[in-house]
Design an enzyme around this catalytic site. Sequence first.
Site, PDB file in Angstrom:
ATOM      1  N   GLN A  44      67.941 -51.085  -1.709  1.00 37.73           N
ATOM      2  CA  GLN A  44      66.931 -52.132  -1.582  1.00 37.73           C
ATOM      3  C   GLN A  44      66.680 -52.781  -2.942  1.00 37.73           C
ATOM      4  OE1 GLN A  44      65.180 -53.158   1.355  1.00 37.73           O
ATOM      5  NE2 GLN A  44      64.711 -54.827  -0.047  1.00 37.73           N
ATOM      6  N   ARG A 102      70.951 -57.390   1.091  1.00 35.97           N
ATOM      7  CA  ARG A 102      71.314 -55.983   1.296  1.00 35.97           C
ATOM      8  C   ARG A 102      72.801 -55.880   1.606  1.00 35.97           C
ATOM      9  NH1 ARG A 102      67.458 -52.304   2.812  1.00 35.97           N
ATOM     10  NH2 ARG A 102      69.216 -50.876   2.489  1.00 35.97           N
ATOM     11  N   ASP A 117      54.892 -53.492   0.187  1.00 36.81           N
ATOM     12  CA  ASP A 117      55.612 -52.655   1.159  1.00 36.81           C
ATOM     13  C   ASP A 117      54.558 -52.061   2.085  1.00 36.81           C
ATOM     14  OD1 ASP A 117      57.495 -51.115   2.510  1.00 36.81           O
ATOM     15  OD2 ASP A 117      57.669 -49.580   0.940  1.00 36.81           O
ATOM     16  N   ARG A 145      70.365 -41.394   4.890  1.00 40.25           N
ATOM     17  CA  ARG A 145      68.925 -41.688   4.885  1.00 40.25           C
ATOM     18  C   ARG A 145      68.222 -40.407   5.298  1.00 40.25           C
ATOM     19  NH1 ARG A 145      65.613 -46.854   7.147  1.00 40.25           N
ATOM     20  NH2 ARG A 145      66.390 -47.586   5.145  1.00 40.25           N
ATOM     21  N   CYS A 173      60.288 -55.471   1.393  1.00 39.42           N
ATOM     22  CA  CYS A 173      61.576 -54.898   1.803  1.00 39.42           C
ATOM     23  C   CYS A 173      61.775 -54.972   3.319  1.00 39.42           C
ATOM     24  CB  CYS A 173      61.672 -53.455   1.331  1.00 39.42           C
ATOM     25  SG  CYS A 173      60.342 -52.420   1.954  1.00 39.42           S
ATOM     26  N   HIS A 228      64.872 -45.839  -3.069  1.00 44.25           N
ATOM     27  CA  HIS A 228      65.594 -46.729  -2.150  1.00 44.25           C
ATOM     28  C   HIS A 228      66.453 -47.680  -3.008  1.00 44.25           C
ATOM     29  CE1 HIS A 228      66.731 -48.640   1.426  1.00 44.25           C
ATOM     30  NE2 HIS A 228      65.606 -49.175   1.829  1.00 44.25           N
TER      31      HIS A 228
END
Length: 304
Positions: free
Chosen positions: A131, A291, A223, A101, A263, A128
Site C-alpha cells: 500500500q 497497487r 484509514d 496477508r 487506502c 502494509h
Amino acid sequence: MKRDLIKLSDYSGAEIVSLIDSAGLLKKQKGKLRADLKGKTVALVFQKPSNRTRVSFEVGVYELGGHCLYLGPEEINLGKRESTYDVAKTLSRYVHCIVARVFDSKDIFELAQHADVPVINALCDLYHPCQALADIQTIREKMGSFKGLTLAYVGDGNNVFHSLMIACAKVGINVRFAGPKGYDPNYEIVQDAKDSAKKNRCTIELGRNPQQAVKGADIIYSDVWVSMGQEKEKAKRIKEFKGYQVNKDLVKAAHKDYIFMHCLPAHRGLEVTADIIDGEHSVVFDQAENRLHAQKAVLLKLLA
Ligand code: CP
Ligand code: NVA
C-alpha cells in the site's frame, strides 16, 4: 540470496524510488501482456478478506505472464491446520513466490525466514508495504516530486500508517500524525522512521490535534478506525476516534491544492465524510490503481 518484502525499512530510499519508477513505466504500458514471469507461480495465502490486494496481485501476475493461486483461510489456515514452518517449506517446493496477508506479524516473519522463495507482505498487524509503495507512487504523480511536502495522517497509528511513515521518511516527505491517546503508532517503528527521516532531512511529528497536523499540509491521509481483527473493539473505537474525522471543517486548514488519500476500504461518515472522499481533492482510486503497477514492479524486482 532471495529477497523478501516484509517491511519498507529493509529497503533503501533509492530502492523505493526505483520501484516506483518501474511502476510508472509499467503504468504507461497499462494492459500490455508480458512474459517476465512465464512458468512462475505465485501463491496468495490470505487469512483476511481483500479486494484491492488480491485482485491487483492476481491481475498483475497474469499480466506479467505468470500464474496465481489464491489460498484463503479455508485452504491453508496458517498455524492452525499446520505450522507456519511446514507451510513455508511445502509451498517453496511448488511456487516461486508467496504473497501473504496475516493477522500477527510474527507469521509473516516466520514465513519469510523459512520459505526458500521470496515472501511479500500483503498486510499484517504492523505493516502494509505494498500500500505504501502505491501511495508514494501516487504522491509523486500528483505532486511532481517529494521535496518539501508534508503529509498529515489523522486517525489510528496502525499498519497502514507504519508503512506510510517509513516510506515518507525514506523519500523525504514530512509526516505529522494526529490520533487519540492509546492509538499511537508503535514506538520502535517510529524511532526507526525518525532515524531515516533525519538522514533524509525531513521530520516525523506525533500529536493529538488534527487541526494542527493538517495546517498547511499537502496531503491528508486517513484509514479505518477499526482494522480487520479489531471488530470486537468497534463501539469503543468509534467513540474514541470521534474528533478525528476528515471533513470539510478540518480540510480548511490544509494547503489549497491538498490531496486526500485513503487506502480503502473506507467508511463514509466515520473516518471521512462523503464530500471529502468523493470530492475533487480525493485521489483514492488512483492509489487503488497504483497497487497494480507498484506490485508488478515488486514482482519484477524479486522474481524476474
Ligand atoms: N487497501 C487494501 O489493502 O485493500 P484490500 O484490503 O481490499 O486489499
Ligand atoms: N488498517 C486496515 C487496512 C485495510 C487495507 C486494516 O488492517 O484492516
